[in-house]
Structures are given as C-alpha cells and as structure tokens.
Design a protein around this motif. Structure first.
Motif, PDB file in Angstrom:
ATOM      1  N   ARG A   1       0.846  -1.192   0.000  1.00 54.55           N
ATOM      2  CA  ARG A   1       0.000   0.000   0.000  1.00 54.55           C
ATOM      3  C   ARG A   1       0.883   1.245   0.000  1.00 54.55           C
ATOM      4  O   ARG A   1       2.102   1.165   0.155  1.00 54.55           O
ATOM      5  CB  ARG A   1      -0.908   0.006   1.237  1.00 54.55           C
ATOM      6  CG  ARG A   1      -1.711  -1.263   1.443  1.00 54.55           C
ATOM      7  CD  ARG A   1      -3.142  -1.234   0.930  1.00 54.55           C
ATOM      8  NE  ARG A   1      -3.932  -0.122   1.315  1.00 54.55           N
ATOM      9  CZ  ARG A   1      -4.685  -0.036   2.402  1.00 54.55           C
ATOM     10  NH1 ARG A   1      -4.721  -1.030   3.264  1.00 54.55           N
ATOM     11  NH2 ARG A   1      -5.399   1.034   2.639  1.00 54.55           N
ATOM     12  N   ALA A   2       0.288   2.402  -0.144  1.00 55.14           N
ATOM     13  CA  ALA A   2       1.041   3.653  -0.249  1.00 55.14           C
ATOM     14  C   ALA A   2       1.594   4.134   1.089  1.00 55.14           C
ATOM     15  O   ALA A   2       2.435   5.018   1.122  1.00 55.14           O
ATOM     16  CB  ALA A   2       0.161   4.741  -0.855  1.00 55.14           C
ATOM     17  N   PHE A   3       1.126   3.563   2.189  1.00 53.60           N
ATOM     18  CA  PHE A   3       1.640   3.996   3.480  1.00 53.60           C
ATOM     19  C   PHE A   3       2.042   2.798   4.311  1.00 53.60           C
ATOM     20  O   PHE A   3       1.683   1.664   4.013  1.00 53.60           O
ATOM     21  CB  PHE A   3       0.645   4.899   4.223  1.00 53.60           C
ATOM     22  CG  PHE A   3      -0.742   4.346   4.316  1.00 53.60           C
ATOM     23  CD1 PHE A   3      -1.153   3.672   5.443  1.00 53.60           C
ATOM     24  CD2 PHE A   3      -1.642   4.508   3.275  1.00 53.60           C
ATOM     25  CE1 PHE A   3      -2.428   3.155   5.535  1.00 53.60           C
ATOM     26  CE2 PHE A   3      -2.928   3.994   3.364  1.00 53.60           C
ATOM     27  CZ  PHE A   3      -3.320   3.319   4.486  1.00 53.60           C
ATOM     28  N   GLU A   4       2.819   3.077   5.373  1.00 47.66           N
ATOM     29  CA  GLU A   4       3.391   2.017   6.191  1.00 47.66           C
ATOM     30  C   GLU A   4       3.377   2.408   7.662  1.00 47.66           C
ATOM     31  O   GLU A   4       3.239   3.578   7.996  1.00 47.66           O
ATOM     32  CB  GLU A   4       4.828   1.753   5.753  1.00 47.66           C
ATOM     33  CG  GLU A   4       5.740   2.962   5.966  1.00 47.66           C
ATOM     34  CD  GLU A   4       7.109   2.817   5.339  1.00 47.66           C
ATOM     35  OE1 GLU A   4       7.467   1.710   4.896  1.00 47.66           O
ATOM     36  OE2 GLU A   4       7.825   3.828   5.292  1.00 47.66           O
ATOM     37  N   VAL A   5       3.536   1.412   8.522  1.00 45.74           N
ATOM     38  CA  VAL A   5       3.717   1.656   9.947  1.00 45.74           C
ATOM     39  C   VAL A   5       5.204   1.908  10.162  1.00 45.74           C
ATOM     40  O   VAL A   5       6.037   1.113   9.735  1.00 45.74           O
ATOM     41  CB  VAL A   5       3.265   0.445  10.795  1.00 45.74           C
ATOM     42  CG1 VAL A   5       3.567   0.673  12.263  1.00 45.74           C
ATOM     43  CG2 VAL A   5       1.788   0.162  10.587  1.00 45.74           C
ATOM     44  N   ALA A   6       5.524   3.020  10.811  1.00 45.49           N
ATOM     45  CA  ALA A   6       6.927   3.368  11.046  1.00 45.49           C
ATOM     46  C   ALA A   6       7.154   3.620  12.527  1.00 45.49           C
ATOM     47  O   ALA A   6       6.332   4.259  13.182  1.00 45.49           O
ATOM     48  CB  ALA A   6       7.300   4.603  10.249  1.00 45.49           C
ATOM     49  N   ARG A   7       8.257   3.113  13.046  1.00 44.80           N
ATOM     50  CA  ARG A   7       8.638   3.399  14.420  1.00 44.80           C
ATOM     51  C   ARG A   7       9.429   4.694  14.412  1.00 44.80           C
ATOM     52  O   ARG A   7      10.407   4.837  13.678  1.00 44.80           O
ATOM     53  CB  ARG A   7       9.494   2.270  14.979  1.00 44.80           C
ATOM     54  CG  ARG A   7       9.953   2.582  16.379  1.00 44.80           C
ATOM     55  CD  ARG A   7       9.658   1.479  17.303  1.00 44.80           C
ATOM     56  NE  ARG A   7       9.830   1.959  18.676  1.00 44.80           N
ATOM     57  CZ  ARG A   7      10.148   1.193  19.657  1.00 44.80           C
ATOM     58  NH1 ARG A   7      10.308  -0.085  19.446  1.00 44.80           N
ATOM     59  NH2 ARG A   7      10.282   1.680  20.861  1.00 44.80           N
ATOM     60  N   VAL A   8       8.989   5.654  15.209  1.00 46.25           N
ATOM     61  CA  VAL A   8       9.655   6.952  15.296  1.00 46.25           C
ATOM     62  C   VAL A   8       9.792   7.304  16.767  1.00 46.25           C
ATOM     63  O   VAL A   8       8.789   7.388  17.479  1.00 46.25           O
ATOM     64  CB  VAL A   8       8.859   8.050  14.558  1.00 46.25           C
ATOM     65  CG1 VAL A   8       9.522   9.404  14.732  1.00 46.25           C
ATOM     66  CG2 VAL A   8       8.696   7.716  13.085  1.00 46.25           C
ATOM     67  N   GLY A   9      11.026   7.491  17.207  1.00 49.73           N
ATOM     68  CA  GLY A   9      11.246   7.815  18.610  1.00 49.73           C
ATOM     69  C   GLY A   9      10.677   6.729  19.499  1.00 49.73           C
ATOM     70  O   GLY A   9      10.961   5.554  19.325  1.00 49.73           O
ATOM     71  N   GLY A  10       9.832   7.102  20.425  1.00 52.54           N
ATOM     72  CA  GLY A  10       9.253   6.149  21.359  1.00 52.54           C
ATOM     73  C   GLY A  10       7.887   5.655  20.965  1.00 52.54           C
ATOM     74  O   GLY A  10       7.153   5.138  21.800  1.00 52.54           O
ATOM     75  N   GLY A  11       7.498   5.804  19.706  1.00 52.42           N
ATOM     76  CA  GLY A  11       6.162   5.375  19.300  1.00 52.42           C
ATOM     77  C   GLY A  11       6.093   4.978  17.840  1.00 52.42           C
ATOM     78  O   GLY A  11       7.115   4.783  17.186  1.00 52.42           O
ATOM     79  N   TRP A  12       4.866   4.867  17.353  1.00 49.13           N
ATOM     80  CA  TRP A  12       4.632   4.461  15.966  1.00 49.13           C
ATOM     81  C   TRP A  12       3.724   5.467  15.295  1.00 49.13           C
ATOM     82  O   TRP A  12       2.932   6.158  15.934  1.00 49.13           O
ATOM     83  CB  TRP A  12       3.953   3.089  15.925  1.00 49.13           C
ATOM     84  CG  TRP A  12       4.869   1.974  16.281  1.00 49.13           C
ATOM     85  CD1 TRP A  12       5.602   1.191  15.438  1.00 49.13           C
ATOM     86  CD2 TRP A  12       5.161   1.496  17.597  1.00 49.13           C
ATOM     87  NE1 TRP A  12       6.332   0.276  16.152  1.00 49.13           N
ATOM     88  CE2 TRP A  12       6.077   0.437  17.480  1.00 49.13           C
ATOM     89  CE3 TRP A  12       4.748   1.873  18.872  1.00 49.13           C
ATOM     90  CZ2 TRP A  12       6.579  -0.252  18.567  1.00 49.13           C
ATOM     91  CZ3 TRP A  12       5.247   1.194  19.973  1.00 49.13           C
ATOM     92  CH2 TRP A  12       6.150   0.144  19.809  1.00 49.13           C
ATOM     93  N   MET A  13       3.825   5.519  13.976  1.00 51.93           N
ATOM     94  CA  MET A  13       2.946   6.379  13.196  1.00 51.93           C
ATOM     95  C   MET A  13       2.739   5.765  11.820  1.00 51.93           C
ATOM     96  O   MET A  13       3.508   4.894  11.388  1.00 51.93           O
ATOM     97  CB  MET A  13       3.514   7.793  13.090  1.00 51.93           C
ATOM     98  CG  MET A  13       4.837   7.907  12.378  1.00 51.93           C
ATOM     99  SD  MET A  13       5.614   9.559  12.462  1.00 51.93           S
ATOM    100  CE  MET A  13       4.345  10.620  11.858  1.00 51.93           C
ATOM    101  N   LEU A  14       1.681   6.196  11.145  1.00 50.78           N
ATOM    102  CA  LEU A  14       1.488   5.827   9.751  1.00 50.78           C
ATOM    103  C   LEU A  14       2.199   6.885   8.924  1.00 50.78           C
ATOM    104  O   LEU A  14       2.073   8.080   9.187  1.00 50.78           O
ATOM    105  CB  LEU A  14       0.004   5.791   9.384  1.00 50.78           C
ATOM    106  CG  LEU A  14      -0.793   4.622   9.939  1.00 50.78           C
ATOM    107  CD1 LEU A  14      -2.244   4.716   9.494  1.00 50.78           C
ATOM    108  CD2 LEU A  14      -0.213   3.286   9.508  1.00 50.78           C
ATOM    109  N   ARG A  15       2.932   6.437   7.914  1.00 53.37           N
ATOM    110  CA  ARG A  15       3.713   7.358   7.099  1.00 53.37           C
ATOM    111  C   ARG A  15       3.626   6.929   5.643  1.00 53.37           C
ATOM    112  O   ARG A  15       3.640   5.733   5.340  1.00 53.37           O
ATOM    113  CB  ARG A  15       5.160   7.332   7.596  1.00 53.37           C
ATOM    114  CG  ARG A  15       6.066   8.248   6.880  1.00 53.37           C
ATOM    115  CD  ARG A  15       7.402   8.382   7.543  1.00 53.37           C
ATOM    116  NE  ARG A  15       8.037   7.095   7.787  1.00 53.37           N
ATOM    117  CZ  ARG A  15       9.019   6.920   8.656  1.00 53.37           C
ATOM    118  NH1 ARG A  15       9.468   7.917   9.372  1.00 53.37           N
ATOM    119  NH2 ARG A  15       9.565   5.747   8.821  1.00 53.37           N
ATOM    120  N   THR A  16       3.532   7.909   4.766  1.00 53.08           N
ATOM    121  CA  THR A  16       3.528   7.615   3.337  1.00 53.08           C
ATOM    122  C   THR A  16       4.881   7.045   2.946  1.00 53.08           C
ATOM    123  O   THR A  16       5.924   7.524   3.395  1.00 53.08           O
ATOM    124  CB  THR A  16       3.264   8.900   2.523  1.00 53.08           C
ATOM    125  OG1 THR A  16       2.053   9.489   2.987  1.00 53.08           O
ATOM    126  CG2 THR A  16       3.159   8.604   1.046  1.00 53.08           C
TER     127      THR A  16
END
Length: 199
Positions: A72-87
């Motif tokens: 898909r066009a976006f992914e789950v990314a680990r950033v710092g101490g958490g997660w986010m959805l990112r293109t």
C-alpha cells in the motif's frame, strides 16, 4: 498523544469477548490503525494498549498491521518512542505534485540543516557550543524558527556558569528525517569522508 479521559476509556469494550478470536484480532488491529491514522505524532505503546484487550500484544498487532499494509502507499513506522502511519517515500513526488503539504525541509537553508545536524550529533548543546562548532554566532531567530517548526526543543540546563539552556532534537525531527532514533544518523566519519562534514 493526549491522554484519554477515564470515562471514555471505560466505555470502550477492549476485550471484545463476543467476537471470534480471529475477528477480535482484526478489530484490535483496525483500532490501532485508526489511532495511528488520527494522530499527527508518534503514538507510544501504552496509548495503543488502551484500545486493545489486556491479553493482546501491541507489538504483534503492529507487525500484523505492517504486513497488512504491505504493497500500500503507506506504512507503519517506528519513530522515537512510538509508531505512526507514514507515506512510503516512493509516493512523496506524487503528494507534492497534487497537494500543499507541510514540507518543513523545503523552508530550511543549508545552514539551517547544518545547525540541525550539529544539534543532533552534539545534543544537548548550547548556543555557545554551536558558535564554537560553526565559528560564528547562531542567531536566536534561527533557534526560534527551528523550535517553532518542532524540530528542536529545549534540553536540560548546562552545568556551565550561568546554566545556559541546551537544545535537543525532537520526535518531529526524527519523523521529518525518516529516522527511528538518533542511532540511525549517518556515522560522522562517513560524512567527513564524503566531504559533507568537517573532521
């Protein structure tokens, strides 16, 4: 992410006992996806744990969500101490062509980025220490702009005379530069060898 109000959290059926195990897992996965989608900042594990049953593994749910988003066009990314959805990076040109996006990097000069790099590599760092690194005064205006963009924040007071403020990078810095943590910064020796930094 803002803390949930206790009365709202209590109304959420976290256990989902009425669903078959595979449907329960899928619903927990979708809840995590919804929370990540709605958040503009990385979401810590403890916030994600509030929307799933106590026996659910947030890490396994995130892995399954990442697999579900594969292709898909976006992914789950680990950033710092958490997660986010990112293109995914491959779609950045399409987004820039079609929409006005918050592209913090485009408003930064080469010197601004050099100051950000110095903060990242030397943090916590004072303005006086940045002056030593660059051989010139770093303006309060530049520091203020980087703080206003959320790329740097105030760190602990320096133990030096006068206890000046120090500066550190933020989770927004990690997200903008596509880093999971500061350990993902390029090795300084490699930057020097490539002519991108002074030894």
């Amino acid at each position: 992410m803002a803390k949930a109000r206790p009365d709202r959290e209590d109304r959420l059926d976290r256990a989902l006992d009425g669903l078959a195990p595979e449907l329960r897992w899928r619903e927990w996965m979708r809840r995590i996806e919804a929370v990540l989608f709605a958040s503009s900042a990385p979401v810590p594990r403890e916030d994600l744990a509030r929307v799933v049953g106590p026996e659910a593994s947030v890490d396994l749910l995130l892995e399954d969500l990442a697999a579900d988003l594969d292709g898909r066009a976006f992914e789950v990314a680990r950033v710092g101490g958490g997660w986010m959805l990112r293109t995914r990076p491959a779609y950045a040109p399409a987004i820039r062509a079609a929409a006005a996006v918050d592209d913090r990097l485009s408003s930064l000069s080469e010197f601004d980025i050099a100051v950000l790099a110095a903060v990242a590599y030397h943090q916590p760092v004072t303005r006086a220490e940045l002056k030593e690194i660059f051989g010139k005064e770093i303006s309060r205006d530049l520091i203020g702009r980087l703080q206003a963009q959320g790329l740097i924040g105030t760190g602990p007071r320096s133990p030096r005379r006068g206890a000046p403020y120090t500066f550190v990078t933020t989770e927004a810095f990690l997200a903008v530069f596509d880093l999971e943590s500061l350990r993902d910064l390029p090795d300084r020796e490699q930057l020097v060898d490539a002519g991108l930094a002074r030894g």
